[in-house]
Write a protein that holds these residues in place. Structure first.
Motif, PDB file in Angstrom:
ATOM      1  N   PRO A 329       0.943  -1.592   0.121  1.00 20.57           N
ATOM      2  CA  PRO A 329      -0.588   0.176  -0.014  1.00 20.57           C
ATOM      3  C   PRO A 329       0.804   1.384   0.345  1.00 20.57           C
ATOM      4  CG  PRO A 329       0.297  -1.202   1.976  1.00 20.57           C
ATOM      5  CD  PRO A 329       0.419  -1.565   1.514  1.00 20.57           C
ATOM      6  N   SER A 331       0.157   4.088   1.515  1.00 14.66           N
ATOM      7  CA  SER A 331       0.385   4.289   3.096  1.00 14.66           C
ATOM      8  C   SER A 331       1.785   3.566   3.636  1.00 14.66           C
ATOM      9  CB  SER A 331      -0.991   3.858   3.832  1.00 14.66           C
ATOM     10  OG  SER A 331      -1.415   3.310   3.766  1.00 14.66           O
ATOM     11  N   ASP A 394       0.588   6.518  -5.807  1.00 14.14           N
ATOM     12  CA  ASP A 394      -1.485   7.151  -4.682  1.00 14.14           C
ATOM     13  C   ASP A 394      -2.337   6.817  -6.870  1.00 14.14           C
ATOM     14  OD1 ASP A 394       0.065   9.132  -6.052  1.00 14.14           O
ATOM     15  OD2 ASP A 394      -0.561  10.161  -3.939  1.00 14.14           O
ATOM     16  N   MET A 411      -6.700  -3.180  -4.932  1.00 15.99           N
ATOM     17  CA  MET A 411      -6.272  -1.503  -4.548  1.00 15.99           C
ATOM     18  C   MET A 411      -6.898   0.011  -5.794  1.00 15.99           C
ATOM     19  SD  MET A 411      -1.568  -1.839  -4.047  1.00 15.99           S
ATOM     20  CE  MET A 411      -1.713  -2.590  -2.340  1.00 15.99           C
ATOM     21  N   GLU A 415      -4.440   1.838  -2.554  1.00 19.58           N
ATOM     22  CA  GLU A 415      -4.807   1.562  -1.122  1.00 19.58           C
ATOM     23  C   GLU A 415      -5.359   0.106  -1.499  1.00 19.58           C
ATOM     24  OE1 GLU A 415      -3.335   2.724   1.516  1.00 19.58           O
ATOM     25  OE2 GLU A 415      -2.418   4.687   0.700  1.00 19.58           O
ATOM     26  N   TRP A 416      -4.786  -0.285  -0.777  1.00 17.92           N
ATOM     27  CA  TRP A 416      -6.044  -1.674  -0.373  1.00 17.92           C
ATOM     28  C   TRP A 416      -7.816  -1.560  -0.372  1.00 17.92           C
ATOM     29  CZ3 TRP A 416      -3.955  -6.097  -1.613  1.00 17.92           C
ATOM     30  CH2 TRP A 416      -2.239  -6.392  -1.204  1.00 17.92           C
TER      31      TRP A 416
END
Length: 417
Positions: A329, A331, A394, A411, A415-416
């Protein structure tokens, strides 16, 4: 005369001690009466000494360490005859392979200056790398086949630190890099071993979901990227701690944020652009753009380091095909740090990535029982190299594609889903 460990005052000795403990207990899960073969930059001697201490406290029968040194490496490029660059210490790697075959564990401390060879002849660097890859293969096979428990961790070598934090005094750069290594390695926590147990549980949960979905392919889309990565027949996702063929559960990479599996070597199509620079053998390769057809890279370019990239792709038949696809991810703590480490061990854990070259046999259902011919038949790639480079951000979306063509979001915006 007793020589005490020469700790750099910029490196917190208490956290370095915790890193050594984590490397032995979590990274290797070293067993009583097991040998350990360790490699390290000579600058990492303080960490080597602590790991050696913890290894013997865990019951290791023998710890053998082999050091590298930046100045002696450069001396070869400055003064060695041309024929030197087609040679490698095969006798050393044969010895390592014998040690691994007898059950020794493997630990590598990363920390050399990633740009050490940036000013040297790229042709000589490529020749030396190829010779070393050929000589190392007997030992590497024990690692890539996950025959043994192994681990890679890092030490903040001053030459690496000043590259990551240019403009700072050396001690300040080392302190900042040490703190970043400690945070990424979870040794800044009150109980790092427990923190790793929690982290491994989360990675195992992600792997279990992906294994349950049984995707036939992953589709990556984003700026400069429209790539379909077919997954090997009978592939299996892994992440965090895994059980080696010798029955020992270990964490091969400290740090790690990824879940990963094996692509099908013949089923990768489309184009993809790198999202972070790749530091490879002293060269920074940036803005990589490649196009795949039938699993093979048929076009490749880069804004920096293109000559080295093309030489890497010509290493052998498998160098233009994929051996790994990994999901991370955006993040992740390493990404959130905003630091470009110029070190794949860290940078790959800031971004989804793919790896050129050799696959991991453990990323197959019942991989421990498969022969090399069976792995190849199921789509596993074989090569002298295994080089990860980053393709996530992102701005990248990933869909899982099932055998019937249906899609599941994996994703969104890094992100997941």
């Amino acid at each position: 005369m007793t020589i005490a460990p020469d700790f750099n005052t910029a490196v917190d000795p208490a956290k370095l001690e915790k890193l050594a403990e984590v490397a032995v207990k979590v990274g290797l899960h070293l067993q009583r009466d097991q040998e350990l073969v360790m490699t390290a930059p000579i600058a990492a001697m303080p960490l080597v000494r602590l790991i050696t201490k913890h290894a013997y406290m865990a019951g290791a029968s023998l710890v053998s360490t082999f050091y590298s040194d930046e100045e002696t490496t450069l001396a070869r490029y400055r003064h060695a005859p041309d024929a030197s660059f087609d040679l490698a210490a095969g006798w050393l790697y044969e010895g390592m392979a014998k040690a691994f075959a007898r059950g020794a564990a493997r630990l590598a401390i990363a920390g050399d200056n990633p740009m050490l060879l940036s000013g040297q002849d790229p042709a000589k660097v490529a020749r030396a790398n190829k010779a070393n890859s050929i000589a190392y293969k007997p030992a590497l096979e024990h690692i890539s086949n996950f025959d043994i428990n192994w681990n890679i961790c890092s030490y903040p070598n001053p030459s690496w630190a000043t590259l990551v934090f240019p403009g700072l005094p050396v001690d300040d750069a080392v302190r900042k890099l040490a703190d970043a290594i400690f945070a990424a390695s979870r040794v800044d926590r009150p109980d790092p071993v427990s923190a790793w147990a929690e982290h491994n549980a989360e990675l195992h949960k992600r792997s279990a979901w992906l294994n349950g979905e049984r995707f036939a392919a992953l589709h990556f889309t984003g700026p400069g990227t429209d790539l379909t990565v077919g997954l090997a027949d009978g592939h299996e996702w892994h992440g965090g701690a895994s059980v080696a063929k010798n029955g020992i559960t270990c964490n091969p990479n400290i740090p790690t944020e990824e879940v990963f599996t094996t692509p099908h070597a013949l089923k990768v199509d489309g184009h993809v652009s790198s999202t972070k620079p790749l530091s490879h053998q002293g060269t920074l390769i940036d803005d990589i753009q490649v196009r795949f057809e039938g699993g093979r890279i048929v076009e490749a370019k880069a804004s920096k380091g293109e000559e080295v990239l093309l030489k890497v792709l010509d290493t052998d038949d498998g160098a233009r095909r994929l051996g790994e696809v990994a999901l991370v991810p955006h993040s992740s703590p390493i990404s959130a740090s905003g630091i470009l480490f110029y070190n794949t061990l860290f940078d790959e854990n800031a971004s989804c990535h793919i790896a050129l070259g050799q696959c991991y046999s453990k990323c197959f259902l019942n991989g421990a029982s498969l022969t090399q011919d069976q792995i190849k038949a199921q789509g596993g790639n074989s090569s002298l190299i295994h080089i990860d480079w980053m393709i996530g951000s992102d701005k990248v979306d990933i869909d899982g594609v099932k055998a019937d063509g249906s899609r599941v979001p994996v994703m969104r915006r890094g992100e997941w889903a």
